[in-house]
Design an enzyme around this catalytic site. Structure first.
Site, short mmCIF file in Angstrom:
data_model
loop_
_atom_site.label_atom_id
_atom_site.label_comp_id
_atom_site.label_asym_id
_atom_site.label_seq_id
_atom_site.Cartn_x
_atom_site.Cartn_y
_atom_site.Cartn_z
N GLY A 153 46.60 46.19 48.13
CA GLY A 153 45.87 45.37 47.02
C GLY A 153 44.86 46.17 46.28
O GLY A 153 44.87 47.23 46.12
N SER A 154 44.09 45.23 45.66
CA SER A 154 43.33 46.06 44.71
C SER A 154 41.80 46.51 45.18
O SER A 154 41.37 46.06 46.34
CB SER A 154 42.92 44.63 43.53
OG SER A 154 41.93 43.70 44.19
N GLU A 212 42.85 50.31 36.19
CA GLU A 212 44.27 49.87 36.45
C GLU A 212 44.68 48.59 35.74
O GLU A 212 44.12 47.56 35.83
CB GLU A 212 44.58 49.61 38.06
CG GLU A 212 46.03 49.53 38.28
CD GLU A 212 46.11 49.34 39.65
OE1 GLU A 212 45.35 48.64 40.52
OE2 GLU A 212 47.11 50.13 40.15
N GLU A 254 45.78 50.59 51.12
CA GLU A 254 46.75 51.25 50.06
C GLU A 254 46.32 50.51 48.87
O GLU A 254 46.52 49.32 48.59
CB GLU A 254 48.17 51.31 50.41
CG GLU A 254 48.99 52.36 49.48
CD GLU A 254 49.62 51.51 48.40
OE1 GLU A 254 49.20 51.48 47.23
OE2 GLU A 254 50.84 51.23 48.71
N THR A 299 39.24 43.57 46.18
CA THR A 299 39.51 42.94 47.28
C THR A 299 39.21 43.73 48.62
O THR A 299 38.70 43.32 49.61
CB THR A 299 40.82 42.23 47.34
OG1 THR A 299 41.09 41.58 46.11
CG2 THR A 299 41.13 41.50 48.67
N LYS A 325 50.03 37.77 56.10
CA LYS A 325 49.49 36.83 55.04
C LYS A 325 50.12 37.43 53.70
O LYS A 325 49.57 38.34 53.08
CB LYS A 325 47.91 36.84 54.99
CG LYS A 325 47.49 35.60 54.43
CD LYS A 325 47.78 35.17 53.10
CE LYS A 325 46.90 35.94 51.97
NZ LYS A 325 47.42 35.65 50.81
N CYS A 341 51.70 50.20 41.97
CA CYS A 341 50.43 51.11 42.03
C CYS A 341 50.62 52.36 41.74
O CYS A 341 49.61 53.16 41.59
CB CYS A 341 50.04 50.62 43.29
SG CYS A 341 50.98 50.83 44.79
P1 ADP Z 1 46.20 41.58 43.34
O1 ADP Z 1 45.18 41.86 42.21
O2 ADP Z 1 47.36 42.69 43.50
O3 ADP Z 1 46.52 40.14 43.21
P2 ADP Z 1 44.50 41.30 45.41
O4 ADP Z 1 43.90 42.29 46.23
O5 ADP Z 1 43.67 40.20 44.79
O6 ADP Z 1 45.44 42.03 44.48
O7 ADP Z 1 45.62 40.50 46.69
C1 ADP Z 1 46.47 41.21 47.42
C2 ADP Z 1 46.29 40.51 48.67
O8 ADP Z 1 45.09 40.33 49.17
C3 ADP Z 1 46.87 39.10 48.29
O9 ADP Z 1 47.69 38.47 49.54
C4 ADP Z 1 45.84 38.29 48.55
O10 ADP Z 1 46.00 36.84 48.98
C5 ADP Z 1 44.89 38.90 49.67
N1 ADP Z 1 43.49 38.52 49.55
C6 ADP Z 1 42.70 38.36 48.11
N2 ADP Z 1 41.30 38.39 48.63
C7 ADP Z 1 41.28 38.46 49.88
C8 ADP Z 1 40.04 38.30 50.67
N3 ADP Z 1 38.90 38.14 50.27
N4 ADP Z 1 40.65 38.51 51.99
C9 ADP Z 1 41.73 38.90 52.33
N5 ADP Z 1 42.71 38.81 51.71
C10 ADP Z 1 42.45 38.52 50.54
#
Ligand code: ADP
Length: 487
Positions: A233-234, A386, A255, A237, A180, A288
């Site tokens: 990602g963050s 961050e 990570e 999340t 995804k 990151c």
């Molecule tokens: P960023 O701040 O780098 O955009 P996110 O953690 O929001 O960080 O996004 C990183 C990835 O996680 C993206 O592919 C985003 O679509 C996906 N993502 C965001 N929310 C969810 C969730 N609730 N479940 C699974 N994937 C998610």
């Protein structure tokens, strides 16, 4: 319309499931951070497409697993070759979609994408050890069995690079994959899906479901048919994903973010220290690993600051497709506002912003000037959170002990840069720094054999070399008795 023309390439805007293109009724809009231009309407995945993809990946799993490392390796090496043949197209496409430098995509990132595939394919064949040892006459045989369907959720700052860092080992370990990609940067994954088809990767082994994190991403990580979740990602999340994974006890590899220190001891080569510190603006701060907290010994702080500002003032910001450009735009209006919000609030609270601190008015759009905040309040959010933009803080310390304490003072622990002229001292300080990767007198040297990941809130687990297989495979011990054999 199911395709868009970007940089002269026909990119399919639909999902890639079971080797077929699958459209959703709904779409989301994708634009370029370079100039806000429209790139395409992208199929917006939901539970339905996730169900289809999991079904396809589960059906494809037994045959892919049965191929073994060599059988899979043949196809993966072909895939790596195809990536190499398409470096220019991939580089241009990624730059249009995420605004990172075209020259880095050409020379560094896309060759690395090919390496991510090739390295893990070859590692599975040649390096993965299958130790055997005896226990009271019994033989233990260790094996690395494919685990099932790996769900890979990736961010937008280095889309295909970070995706293949997961895809390579997952496929090499014999798992099938559902990727995804981030909703702001879906295009390179779609192009890559076509390459997997050309490489002869069987239908269903590699799938791409596009869409929003809260819809497609959430449906994927909650699915009971998934055997592994690897996410970059963050932190917020990651917490949501961890809760979802807990329902099925699905193993996760995370990570996450960082607020890494760049520690400059007073015996450092000052020019090198300045060079490394300025590099922390790379990719417009959307890295990151960036050492965004520049910690400098008080005795050299003034000289360091003068040299730093001189060098940083020469950074060329502009269109990432231009050869001379050193930093480009922020990824998206939402992110741009977030970065600006951090800086505006720092200003309001009286922080001393000695460089930048505002959007680049000559360029307009999503370009934010490289910013330096001098001696901010250590408790303030600009020091502890961050920002993920071109915003660095500089603070001073008076002893190694204080430097270590400051370096370790955030909730993160992804990386650290340490600059010193004395090896013994550097080793002592590095030992005390809490982070997954410490770079001493260097930055961004990353070997795929090495473990990579974060301490504290910067992650769970390590990937790279054997660590990747520890995660994607089911590691098994079979104990053979000396008794009971009829022949
Ligand atoms: P960023 O701040 O780098 O955009 P996110 O953690 O929001 O960080 O996004 C990183 C990835 O996680 C993206 O592919 C985003 O679509 C996906 N993502 C965001 N929310 C969810 C969730 N609730 N479940 C699974 N994937 C998610």
């Amino acid at each position: 319309m199911n395709t868009v023309n970007v940089v002269g390439l026909e990119i399919d805007t639909r999902h890639y499931i079971n080797g077929q293109r699958v459209a959703s009724a709904e779409t989301f809009t994708n634009t370029s951070p370079i100039d806000g231009s429209f790139l395409g309407e992208i199929s917006r995945g939901s539970q339905t497409e996730v169900d289809l993809a999991v079904q396809a990946a589960k059906s494809a799993f037994p045959a892919w697993a049965a191929l073994g490392p060599k059988g899979r390796g043949e196809k993966l090496l072909k895939l790596a070759e195809l990536v190499e043949e398409n470096i220019e197209s991939l580089a241009q496409l990624e730059t249009m979609d995420n605004g990172s430098l075209l020259r880095s995509h050409r020379r560094g990132v896309m060759p690395r994408v090919a390496l991510n595939i090739r390295f893990f394919a070859e590692w599975a064949i040649n390096e993965l050890q299958h130790p055997e040892f005896e226990t009271r006459g019994h033989t233990n045989k260790i094996s690395w069995d494919p685990s099932g369907v790996a769900a890979l959720i990736t961010p937008w700052n280095a889309p295909l690079m970070l995706a293949t860092w997961k895809i390579g080992p997952a496929l090499a370990a014999g798992d099938t994959v559902i990727l995804k990609p981030a909703e702001w940067t879906p295009l390179s994954a779609s192009f890559f899906a076509d390459l997997t088809k050309q490489a002869g990767i069987p239908d269903g082994v590699f799938n791409v479901v596009q869409g929003y994190g809260k819809e497609a991403g959430a449906a994927l990580v909650a699915h009971a048919g998934i055997s592994r979740i690897s996410f970059t990602g963050s932190v917020p999340t990651a917490k949501i994903i961890a809760k979802s994974a807990a329902d099925n006890l699905t193993p996760v590899s995370f990570e996450l973010g960082g607020k890494s220190p760049c520690v400059v001891l007073e015996d450092a080569d000052l020019d090198l220290a300045v060079e490394l510190a300025v590099e922390q603006y790379d990719n417009a701060g959307q890295v990151c690993l960036s050492g965004t907290r520049i910690l400098v010994h008080e005795s050299i702080a003034d000289e360091f600051a003068i040299k730093f500002k001189e060098k940083a003032a020469k950074i060329i910001q502009g269109d990432p497709r231009e050869e001379a450009t050193q930093i480009g735009p922020q990824i998206h209006q939402v992110h741009f506002e977030r970065v600006k919000g951090f800086v505006d609030r720092a200003k309001e609270s009286g922080a001393n912003i000695v460089m930048g601190g505002e959007p680049n008015s000559e360029l307009g759009g999503l370009y934010f000037r490289p910013t330096l905040v001098m001696n901010p309040d250590p408790e303030s959010e600009i020091v502890t959170s961050e920002v993920f933009g071109p915003v660095l803080c500089m603070q001073t310390f008076s002893s190694d002990e204080e430097a270590i304490e400051m370096a370790n003072s955030t909730e993160f622990g992804l990386a650290a840069v340490l600059v010193s002229g004395n090896k013994d001292r550097a080793e002592k300080v590095a030992k005390e720094l809490v982070a997954g990767t410490i770079w001493v007198n260097c930055f961004f040297v990353r070997d795929l054999r090495a473990p990579f990941g974060g301490s504290k809130k910067s992650g769970i687990g390590r990937e790279g070399g054997n660590w990747s297989f520890d995660f994607y495979a089911d590691v098994k011990n079979t104990v053979f008795s000396p008794n009971g054999w009829k022949e």
